[in-house]
Design a protein around this motif. Structure first.
Motif, PDB file in Angstrom:
ATOM      1  N   THR A 150       0.938  -1.241   0.130  1.00  0.00           N
ATOM      2  CA  THR A 150       0.004  -0.357  -0.060  1.00  0.00           C
ATOM      3  C   THR A 150       0.842   1.243   0.255  1.00  0.00           C
ATOM      4  OG1 THR A 150      -2.146   1.191   1.116  1.00  0.00           O
ATOM      5  CG2 THR A 150      -0.564   0.136   2.476  1.00  0.00           C
ATOM      6  N   ARG A 151       0.515   2.716  -0.354  1.00  0.00           N
ATOM      7  CA  ARG A 151       0.724   3.439  -0.138  1.00  0.00           C
ATOM      8  C   ARG A 151       0.774   4.774   0.934  1.00  0.00           C
ATOM      9  NH1 ARG A 151       4.671   4.102  -4.478  1.00  0.00           N
ATOM     10  NH2 ARG A 151       4.112   6.753  -3.619  1.00  0.00           N
ATOM     11  N   VAL A 152       1.200   4.759   1.859  1.00  0.00           N
ATOM     12  CA  VAL A 152       1.150   5.629   2.757  1.00  0.00           C
ATOM     13  C   VAL A 152       1.721   6.583   3.183  1.00  0.00           C
ATOM     14  CG1 VAL A 152      -0.852   3.417   4.271  1.00  0.00           C
ATOM     15  CG2 VAL A 152       2.065   3.884   4.332  1.00  0.00           C
ATOM     16  N   GLU A 153       1.948   7.633   4.429  1.00  0.00           N
ATOM     17  CA  GLU A 153       2.472   8.635   4.519  1.00  0.00           C
ATOM     18  C   GLU A 153       3.789   8.248   5.584  1.00  0.00           C
ATOM     19  OE1 GLU A 153       2.196  12.879   6.968  1.00  0.00           O
ATOM     20  OE2 GLU A 153       0.583  12.567   5.235  1.00  0.00           O
ATOM     21  N   LEU A 154       4.753   9.203   4.973  1.00  0.00           N
ATOM     22  CA  LEU A 154       6.068   8.472   5.539  1.00  0.00           C
ATOM     23  C   LEU A 154       5.819   9.766   7.479  1.00  0.00           C
ATOM     24  CD1 LEU A 154       9.114   7.149   5.973  1.00  0.00           C
ATOM     25  CD2 LEU A 154       9.953   8.939   5.234  1.00  0.00           C
ATOM     26  N   ALA A 155       5.827   8.896   7.857  1.00  0.00           N
ATOM     27  CA  ALA A 155       6.019   9.967   9.272  1.00  0.00           C
ATOM     28  C   ALA A 155       7.598   9.425  10.121  1.00  0.00           C
ATOM     29  CB  ALA A 155       4.914   9.670  10.551  1.00  0.00           C
ATOM     30  N   ALA A 156       8.645  10.810   9.493  1.00  0.00           N
ATOM     31  CA  ALA A 156       9.978  10.686  10.595  1.00  0.00           C
ATOM     32  C   ALA A 156      10.303  11.800  10.131  1.00  0.00           C
ATOM     33  CB  ALA A 156      10.933  10.175   9.189  1.00  0.00           C
ATOM     34  N   ASP A 157      11.063  11.976  11.625  1.00  0.00           N
ATOM     35  CA  ASP A 157      11.333  13.069  11.846  1.00  0.00           C
ATOM     36  C   ASP A 157      13.103  13.889  11.134  1.00  0.00           C
ATOM     37  OD1 ASP A 157      10.127  13.153  14.337  1.00  0.00           O
ATOM     38  OD2 ASP A 157      11.969  12.188  15.370  1.00  0.00           O
ATOM     39  N   GLU A 158      12.879  12.793   9.997  1.00  0.00           N
ATOM     40  CA  GLU A 158      13.919  13.723   9.300  1.00  0.00           C
ATOM     41  C   GLU A 158      14.005  12.437   8.244  1.00  0.00           C
ATOM     42  OE1 GLU A 158      18.016  10.812  11.114  1.00  0.00           O
ATOM     43  OE2 GLU A 158      17.776  13.074  11.133  1.00  0.00           O
ATOM     44  N   SER A 161       0.231   5.987   8.034  1.00  0.00           N
ATOM     45  CA  SER A 161       1.350   6.153   7.604  1.00  0.00           C
ATOM     46  C   SER A 161       2.183   5.666   8.460  1.00  0.00           C
ATOM     47  CB  SER A 161       1.720   7.610   8.880  1.00  0.00           C
ATOM     48  OG  SER A 161       1.252   6.949  10.454  1.00  0.00           O
ATOM     49  N   VAL A 162       3.422   5.553   8.456  1.00  0.00           N
ATOM     50  CA  VAL A 162       4.866   4.453   8.515  1.00  0.00           C
ATOM     51  C   VAL A 162       5.787   5.202   9.249  1.00  0.00           C
ATOM     52  CG1 VAL A 162       5.338   4.282   6.393  1.00  0.00           C
ATOM     53  CG2 VAL A 162       6.086   2.327   7.992  1.00  0.00           C
ATOM     54  N   THR A 163       6.540   4.855  10.313  1.00  0.00           N
ATOM     55  CA  THR A 163       7.488   4.998  10.876  1.00  0.00           C
ATOM     56  C   THR A 163       8.663   4.827  10.735  1.00  0.00           C
ATOM     57  OG1 THR A 163       5.515   6.062  12.697  1.00  0.00           O
ATOM     58  CG2 THR A 163       8.274   6.000  12.496  1.00  0.00           C
ATOM     59  N   PRO A 164      10.236   4.794   9.947  1.00  0.00           N
ATOM     60  CA  PRO A 164      11.411   4.031   9.705  1.00  0.00           C
ATOM     61  C   PRO A 164      11.426   3.468  11.920  1.00  0.00           C
ATOM     62  CG  PRO A 164      11.546   5.623   8.972  1.00  0.00           C
ATOM     63  CD  PRO A 164      10.223   6.717  10.056  1.00  0.00           C
ATOM     64  N   VAL A 165      11.734   2.206  11.981  1.00  0.00           N
ATOM     65  CA  VAL A 165      12.100   1.745  13.386  1.00  0.00           C
ATOM     66  C   VAL A 165      13.746   1.409  13.190  1.00  0.00           C
ATOM     67  CG1 VAL A 165       9.717   1.330  14.033  1.00  0.00           C
ATOM     68  CG2 VAL A 165      11.185  -0.486  12.720  1.00  0.00           C
ATOM     69  N   ASN A 193       6.585  -3.992  10.893  1.00  0.00           N
ATOM     70  CA  ASN A 193       5.254  -4.973  10.156  1.00  0.00           C
ATOM     71  C   ASN A 193       5.183  -4.654   9.097  1.00  0.00           C
ATOM     72  OD1 ASN A 193       3.971  -2.375  10.834  1.00  0.00           O
ATOM     73  ND2 ASN A 193       2.028  -3.127  11.847  1.00  0.00           N
ATOM     74  N   ALA A 194       6.536  -3.383   8.569  1.00  0.00           N
ATOM     75  CA  ALA A 194       6.561  -3.291   7.353  1.00  0.00           C
ATOM     76  C   ALA A 194       7.675  -3.131   6.716  1.00  0.00           C
ATOM     77  CB  ALA A 194       4.899  -1.970   6.832  1.00  0.00           C
ATOM     78  N   LEU A 195       7.950  -3.628   5.450  1.00  0.00           N
ATOM     79  CA  LEU A 195       9.299  -2.922   4.895  1.00  0.00           C
ATOM     80  C   LEU A 195       8.332  -1.228   4.059  1.00  0.00           C
ATOM     81  CD1 LEU A 195      10.203  -6.094   3.326  1.00  0.00           C
ATOM     82  CD2 LEU A 195      11.148  -4.847   5.451  1.00  0.00           C
ATOM     83  N   ILE A 196       9.471  -0.581   3.896  1.00  0.00           N
ATOM     84  CA  ILE A 196       9.566   0.661   3.629  1.00  0.00           C
ATOM     85  C   ILE A 196      10.468   0.722   2.236  1.00  0.00           C
ATOM     86  CG2 ILE A 196       9.867   3.661   3.460  1.00  0.00           C
ATOM     87  CD1 ILE A 196       9.395   3.703   6.733  1.00  0.00           C
ATOM     88  N   VAL A 197       9.760   1.036   0.907  1.00  0.00           N
ATOM     89  CA  VAL A 197      10.729   0.979  -0.531  1.00  0.00           C
ATOM     90  C   VAL A 197      11.173   2.194  -0.644  1.00  0.00           C
ATOM     91  CG1 VAL A 197      10.435  -0.206  -2.919  1.00  0.00           C
ATOM     92  CG2 VAL A 197       9.444  -1.105  -0.653  1.00  0.00           C
ATOM     93  N   VAL A 198      11.760   1.803  -1.379  1.00  0.00           N
ATOM     94  CA  VAL A 198      12.753   3.485  -0.977  1.00  0.00           C
ATOM     95  C   VAL A 198      13.711   3.254  -3.550  1.00  0.00           C
ATOM     96  CG1 VAL A 198      14.458   5.478  -1.138  1.00  0.00           C
ATOM     97  CG2 VAL A 198      13.246   4.553   0.540  1.00  0.00           C
ATOM     98  N   THR A 253       6.273  12.851   2.795  1.00  0.00           N
ATOM     99  CA  THR A 253       6.074  12.025   1.321  1.00  0.00           C
ATOM    100  C   THR A 253       4.861  10.869   1.658  1.00  0.00           C
ATOM    101  OG1 THR A 253       7.807  12.805   0.547  1.00  0.00           O
ATOM    102  CG2 THR A 253       6.766  11.168  -0.355  1.00  0.00           C
ATOM    103  N   ASP A 254       4.637  10.419   0.644  1.00  0.00           N
ATOM    104  CA  ASP A 254       3.845   8.946  -0.105  1.00  0.00           C
ATOM    105  C   ASP A 254       4.834   8.012   0.053  1.00  0.00           C
ATOM    106  OD1 ASP A 254       0.939  10.109   1.439  1.00  0.00           O
ATOM    107  OD2 ASP A 254       0.283   9.466  -0.957  1.00  0.00           O
ATOM    108  N   VAL A 255       4.797   7.133   0.707  1.00  0.00           N
ATOM    109  CA  VAL A 255       5.746   5.896   0.255  1.00  0.00           C
ATOM    110  C   VAL A 255       4.589   4.990   0.053  1.00  0.00           C
ATOM    111  CG1 VAL A 255       7.987   7.190   1.309  1.00  0.00           C
ATOM    112  CG2 VAL A 255       6.202   5.567   2.633  1.00  0.00           C
ATOM    113  N   GLU A 256       5.831   3.332  -0.830  1.00  0.00           N
ATOM    114  CA  GLU A 256       4.974   2.038  -0.462  1.00  0.00           C
ATOM    115  C   GLU A 256       5.787   1.092   0.286  1.00  0.00           C
ATOM    116  OE1 GLU A 256       4.894  -1.657  -3.700  1.00  0.00           O
ATOM    117  OE2 GLU A 256       6.500  -0.037  -4.227  1.00  0.00           O
ATOM    118  N   VAL A 257       4.581   0.057   1.018  1.00  0.00           N
ATOM    119  CA  VAL A 257       5.397  -0.130   1.679  1.00  0.00           C
ATOM    120  C   VAL A 257       4.398  -2.241   1.989  1.00  0.00           C
ATOM    121  CG1 VAL A 257       5.075   1.174   3.993  1.00  0.00           C
ATOM    122  CG2 VAL A 257       2.771  -0.198   3.427  1.00  0.00           C
ATOM    123  N   VAL A 258       5.498  -2.427   1.843  1.00  0.00           N
ATOM    124  CA  VAL A 258       4.818  -4.164   2.200  1.00  0.00           C
ATOM    125  C   VAL A 258       4.863  -4.621   3.571  1.00  0.00           C
ATOM    126  CG1 VAL A 258       5.599  -6.000   1.625  1.00  0.00           C
ATOM    127  CG2 VAL A 258       6.777  -4.512   0.306  1.00  0.00           C
TER     128      VAL A 258
END
Length: 448
Positions: free
Chosen positions: A375-383, A405-409, A424-429, A440-445
């Protein structure tokens, strides 16, 4: 994920795209041949043929309550003040063969699931009666063994009942000739229950693939043992074995194999007899002790002792991805058993499993959809996220469906297994992106 039409260039430094490597795997791996299995052995397997209902469910009109089978006219207008008094002519229990015929002014005591006896038109729950005790409403029946006289005498009914009240009609679940299950269905407990209910003792399915997982490295020891200098616990084989089971396979974990090519070849040969797919982790890079690459790239003519190499081979590649750049894929042994060789770093091996091994397992099962949902969701990150040019990066993330949204861990390091446990997901760049700004909207697995 976007498709790639790039053909990998030849040479030692050629880079394959994620799609090219995956396409090579999925065009090589074929679904397993169908077999007939007993119901419990078929759990988790994929049905290969439609199943038609041979008998209606339920096969006869039956009671949905413990109570009394009655004629509607005999209880019309019944109340606690003016109950209908009926003569009890016997019991009708579940599994009973012959039933008494209910005539005018009569009732048969009936149990849940028992056939509706001839002449009866409805069932009144026992709670609407005095239970044959001559007093007010009761809450239940006494056991037949303790009070057999309850099947005779009189019963007072305190409420009327409409026709077919508390009666399960024959065929109200499924009718004979209906399609019970369609080909392609994965058989879980509800499906197994339905098959049993319609009398099927066996079913034709594609079996769950047998996957053998082994890790390599002389530094690896079994969890529970004491670490010595330079040693680490073998986590990869546990992670990948459980991931294979989660994907639907019957998975076998082999203890870590030391950094010796001949030992590895011998171990693989021993496992071929029980493997539809072999997965190794570690030993696929360019180091002097990368034994998987050493053992399997040397395959040419069949080895007289191991049988590995008959018309088969494993190719080692570099992929334009991070983590998981070094990968291997091919087939080994007389049955051309597929083998996927994954990197040894924990995150690299797990990401590689999700991208390549899981689809292979699902293909062996004969499933129409083999990939994780995206799916595509918003990247929730500080940088901003940074990614190397020309590499598709897969970062661990915490997906929040409610927030969208998805937050990097954790970081991008391929050894950071603690962060993986929180994801619980992989952020695809994508390959052409070197920076992704927050918002930004990002693809997540989606993992699970």
């Amino acid at each position: 994920m976007s498709s790639s039409t790039t053909t990998p260039t030849t040479g030692q430094d050629a880079l394959w795209s994620v799609e090219e490597h995956l396409d090579d795997i999925l065009t090589t791996v074929r679904p397993l041949e169908p077999i007939e299995l007993q119901l419990l052995d078929a759990q988790g397997c994929v049905l290969v043929e439609d199943v038609t209902v041979p008998v209606s469910l339920p096969p006869f009109d039956n009671s949905s309550m413990d109570g009394y089978a009655v004629r509607v006219a005999d209880v019309a207008g019944a109340s606690e003040e003016f109950p209908a008094v009926l003569r009890v002519i016997g019991d009708v229990a579940a599994g009973a063969g012959r039933q008494p015929t209910v005539g005018a002014g009569q009732a048969a005591r009936i149990m849940t699931g028992a056939p509706l006896p001839p002449g009866a038109e409805a069932v009144v729950p026992v709670e609407w009666t005095d239970g044959g005790l001559g007093e007010g409403p009761v809450s239940g029946m006494r056991a037949h063994s303790a009070a057999p006289e309850g099947a005779s005498g009189e019963v007072r009914v305190h409420r009327p009942a409409e026709a077919r009240a508390h009666v399960r009609a024959r065929g109200s679940d499924v009718r004979a000739g209906d399609r019970a299950l369609t080909a392609g269905t994965v058989l879980g407990p509800p499906q197994i229950a339905l098959l049993a209910a319609i009398g099927r003792g066996t079913v034709k399915v594609r079996p769950r693939p047998r996957v053998v997982v082994m890790s390599t490295g002389s530094e690896l020891i079994q969890p529970g043992e004491t670490l010595a200098d330079g040693q680490i616990y073998d986590s990869n084989s546990f992670a990948l074995t459980s991931a294979a089971r989660d994907a639907g396979a019957i998975a076998y974990r082999v203890g870590a194999v030391a950094d010796d090519a001949e030992t590895l070849r011998s171990t693989i040969e021993d496992q071929l007899i029980r493997a539809d797919l072999i997965v190794t982790t570690g030993g696929v890079s360019v180091g002097a002790y990368d034994v998987v690459k050493e053992a399997l790239t040397s395959i040419g003519d069949p080895d007289e002792e191991t049988g590995i190499g008959a018309g088969s081979g494993v190719e080692f590649r570099k992929l334009a991805m991070q983590p998981g750049k070094p990968q291997g894929f091919g087939s080994i042994g007389p049955d051309h058993t597929p083998l996927l060789a994954l990197p040894g770093n924990p995150v690299s091996s797990y990401v590689s499993f999700e991208l390549f091994v899981r689809p292979a397992i699902r293909t062996l099962m004969g499933l129409p959809e083999v990939h994780r949902s995206t799916t595509r969701v918003e990247l929730a990150a500080d940088e901003a996220l940074r990614s190397p040019a020309g590499r598709r990066q897969f970062l661990r993330g915490k997906y929040d469906a409610e927030a969208g949204s998805v937050t990097p861990v954790g970081g991008s390091g391929s050894h950071l297994i603690a962060a993986l446990a929180q994801a619980n997901a992989l952020i695809v760049v994508p390959e052409g992106t070197t920076s992704v700004e927050p918002g930004t909207d990002v693809e997540v697995v989606l993992l699970g």
